[in-house]
Write an enzyme that holds these catalytic residues in place. Structure first.
Site, PDB file in Angstrom:
ATOM      1  N   SER A 103       0.828  -1.222   0.000  1.00 24.00           N
ATOM      2  CA  SER A 103       0.000   0.000   0.000  1.00 24.00           C
ATOM      3  C   SER A 103       0.856   1.264   0.000  1.00 24.00           C
ATOM      4  CB  SER A 103      -0.989  -0.004   1.164  1.00 24.00           C
ATOM      5  OG  SER A 103      -0.365  -0.357   2.363  1.00 24.00           O
ATOM      6  N   HIS A 120      -2.162  -8.901   2.051  1.00 20.33           N
ATOM      7  CA  HIS A 120      -1.799  -7.649   2.761  1.00 20.33           C
ATOM      8  C   HIS A 120      -2.891  -7.385   3.807  1.00 20.33           C
ATOM      9  CE1 HIS A 120       0.181  -3.901   3.390  1.00 20.33           C
ATOM     10  NE2 HIS A 120      -0.184  -3.224   2.327  1.00 20.33           N
ATOM     11  N   ARG A 166       3.039  -5.573  17.240  1.00 20.39           N
ATOM     12  CA  ARG A 166       1.640  -5.129  17.207  1.00 20.39           C
ATOM     13  C   ARG A 166       0.747  -6.259  17.698  1.00 20.39           C
ATOM     14  NH1 ARG A 166       1.819  -3.317  10.986  1.00 20.39           N
ATOM     15  NH2 ARG A 166       2.755  -5.388  10.932  1.00 20.39           N
ATOM     16  N   ASP A 181      -2.222  -8.922  11.891  1.00 24.11           N
ATOM     17  CA  ASP A 181      -3.613  -9.305  11.631  1.00 24.11           C
ATOM     18  C   ASP A 181      -4.096 -10.502  12.439  1.00 24.11           C
ATOM     19  OD1 ASP A 181      -3.945  -7.299   9.724  1.00 24.11           O
ATOM     20  OD2 ASP A 181      -3.018  -8.518   8.173  1.00 24.11           O
ATOM     21  N   HIS A 200       5.549 -13.059   7.372  1.00 23.15           N
ATOM     22  CA  HIS A 200       5.718 -11.643   7.024  1.00 23.15           C
ATOM     23  C   HIS A 200       6.879 -11.488   6.054  1.00 23.15           C
ATOM     24  CE1 HIS A 200       6.083  -7.283   7.434  1.00 23.15           C
ATOM     25  NE2 HIS A 200       4.834  -7.337   7.854  1.00 23.15           N
TER      26      HIS A 200
END
Ligand code: NMX
Ligand code: MLT
Length: 435
Positions: A235, A265, A320, A375, A311
């Site tokens: 992105s 993504h 995160r 995620d 990743h």
């Protein structure tokens, strides 16, 4: 009262001087090597662009302007955006933040035509398509495009870019909330509340019950955590490339978010919760570790990826994920979906490691990283607070990631990065020329 623009006005001459000095000292030095495998492999590992807003270290994760994410876990998104842009953490009562919030209040109203366009889209449109269309249709508001058409010095490009960035950021929570309420028949739209912060405003406009205020807390954390991931991800890189043609920020951000809508993504977050809920359903309740292992192998052997794991850059558990896990343990430790995510974390890295060995034995690439990314756990938290439409989750990611894309755009315009144009070669060229 200082504004973000005034802060940048002070900083930009320093950035420009630094750029000139670096180019003078290192301009002809080699930054990276590129092998043929790298060219076929998504340019992984080729260092070919500059990004100062954040870096991602394989063994540490996101570092925002020198601050490892978990050291600055409590920032509100307003502070995050100002940090990305300027490198300074401003207190919430600092005039830069207060001014920014006033600007958000002033600019938050969506033009009526945005609602009209959203309402005329097919009712089963994906929420990401609705969000990106909503941003794109506002392109006619761009002050960058107007200023460029009138004629402006290159040195000033960053000023209307910042203006567009502020406008997009102010309107995004209203737009994203409108997408949610329209797409899922939640009733009337809810307006922006002047004086309420960006994250809590978005939470409020979604219209979910939040008697404890913990959903608003989660939204601030969520918006902070997804803000940026250096320059090379799909992105950011797309937004940068489109922006490098001097397409205005509406075009660039919308393009970047179209990339975020891919399942490898940002869309992985909707897929993750789907996978976890499917596992719960399959085994008739919170699954055991053995059952999760069985499900994980089934997924892999059917040719699918385990969403939320692996990743392109990270080689450790994503900080995160760790931060969201901490939030879950504090506020929803007894939630069975959250508990399942935690159990998946105990199982899936070992499964991926075993599966990677099988892949290598079969002559395929190893899986480079077995650990959870951003995620893997966020969906369970949203689900707990009643945000159950997981096709919507990438929209939340987008509202946050727009901060990174926009701050990178301002930075690139400020330092005068050239139009992107890497060289491609044909397969035939490789066989003739690569020794
Ligand atoms: N499950 C199954 N296979 C995987 C996984 C996974 N979670 N992760 C990597 N692999 C495979 C990958 O598909 C590739 O296979 P092939 O060579 O047959 O194409 C092989 O392992 C080597 O890939 P890597 O070098 O480990 O990873 P790469 O850098 O190419 O891709 C991702 C990174 C993130 C695209 C990949 O790990 C993945 O597909 N993960 C699941 C989707 C996901 O969670 N995406 C979200 C990423 C974070 N974000 O929000 O953007
Ligand atoms: C992320 O947030 O993990 C990404 O944008 C993906 C990446 O960095 O490649």
């Amino acid at each position: 009262m200082a504004t973000l623009q005034e802060k940048l006005q002070e900083l930009i001459p320093q950035w420009r001087a630094e750029r000139s000095k670096i180019l003078k000292e290192y301009g002809s030095k080699e930054l990276s090597k590129a092998t043929v495998a790298m060219a076929f492999g998504g340019m992984r590992g080729i260092k070919g662009m500059i990004c100062d807003t954040s870096v991602v270290e394989p063994d540490k994760g996101l570092i925002i302007r020198g601050n490892p994410l978990l050291d600055v876990m409590d920032l509100w998104p307003e502070q995050t955006f100002c940090l990305l842009l300027t490198g300074t953490i401003f207190d919430l009562d600092d005039s830069v933040i207060k001014n920014f919030q006033t600007e958000m209040d002033r600019r938050s109203q969506l033009p009526q035509y945005v609602y009209d366009v959203l309402e005329s889209m097919p009712h089963d449109s994906h929420p990401m398509c609705m969000l990106d269309t909503g941003i794109l249709v506002m392109e006619k508001e761009s002050t960058f495009r107007q200023a460029y058409t009138k004629g402006m010095q290159k040195a000033d490009y960053w000023i209307p870019t910042l203006d567009d960035a502020m406008d997009i950021l102010a309107k995004l929570p209203s737009l994203a909330a409108a997408v949610y309420r329209l797409r899922y028949n939640k009733g009337d739209y809810i307006n922006w509340t002047p004086g309420l912060d960006w994250g809590a405003n978005y939470a409020n406009m979604l219209g979910l019950a939040d008697s404890t205020g913990n959903f608003a807390k989660l939204m601030r954390l969520y918006l902070h955590f997804h803000c940026d991931h250096e320059g090379g991800n799909v992105s950011a890189n797309t937004c940068h490339t489109v922006g490098s043609a001097l397409s205005d920020p509406y075009y660039a951000v919308s393009a970047g978010l179209n990339g975020l809508a891919g399942p490898l993504h940002g869309l992985a977050n909707q897929e993750c919760l789907g996978w976890v809920l499917e596992t719960i359903e399959k085994f008739g309740g919170a699954p055991t570790e053995e059952q999760i292992e069985k499900m994980a192998f089934e997924t892999l052997r059917s040719g699918k990826v385990i969403p939320g794991y692996g990743h392109a850059v990270l080689r450790v558990t994503d900080p995160r994920f760790t931060g969201f896990n901490k939030f879950g343990k504090q506020y929803l430790a007894d939630d069975p979906v959250f508990q399942t995510v935690d159990r998946v974390f105990n199982v899936v890295p070992k499964v991926l490691e075993k599966f990677s060995k099988e892949r290598v034995a079969a002559g395929k690439n190893p899986i480079a990283n077995f650990w959870p990314n951003v995620d893997a756990g966020s969906g369970a938290l949203l689900y707990h607070y009643g945000l159950e439409e997981f096709e919507y989750y990438t929209v939340l990611f987008s509202v946050s990631r727009a901060m990174g894309m926009l701050s990178q755009l301002v930075w690139n315009r400020a330092v005068g990065t050239a139009i992107t144009r890497p060289k491609s070669v044909s397969m035939e060229w490789i066989t003739r020329n690569v020794k």
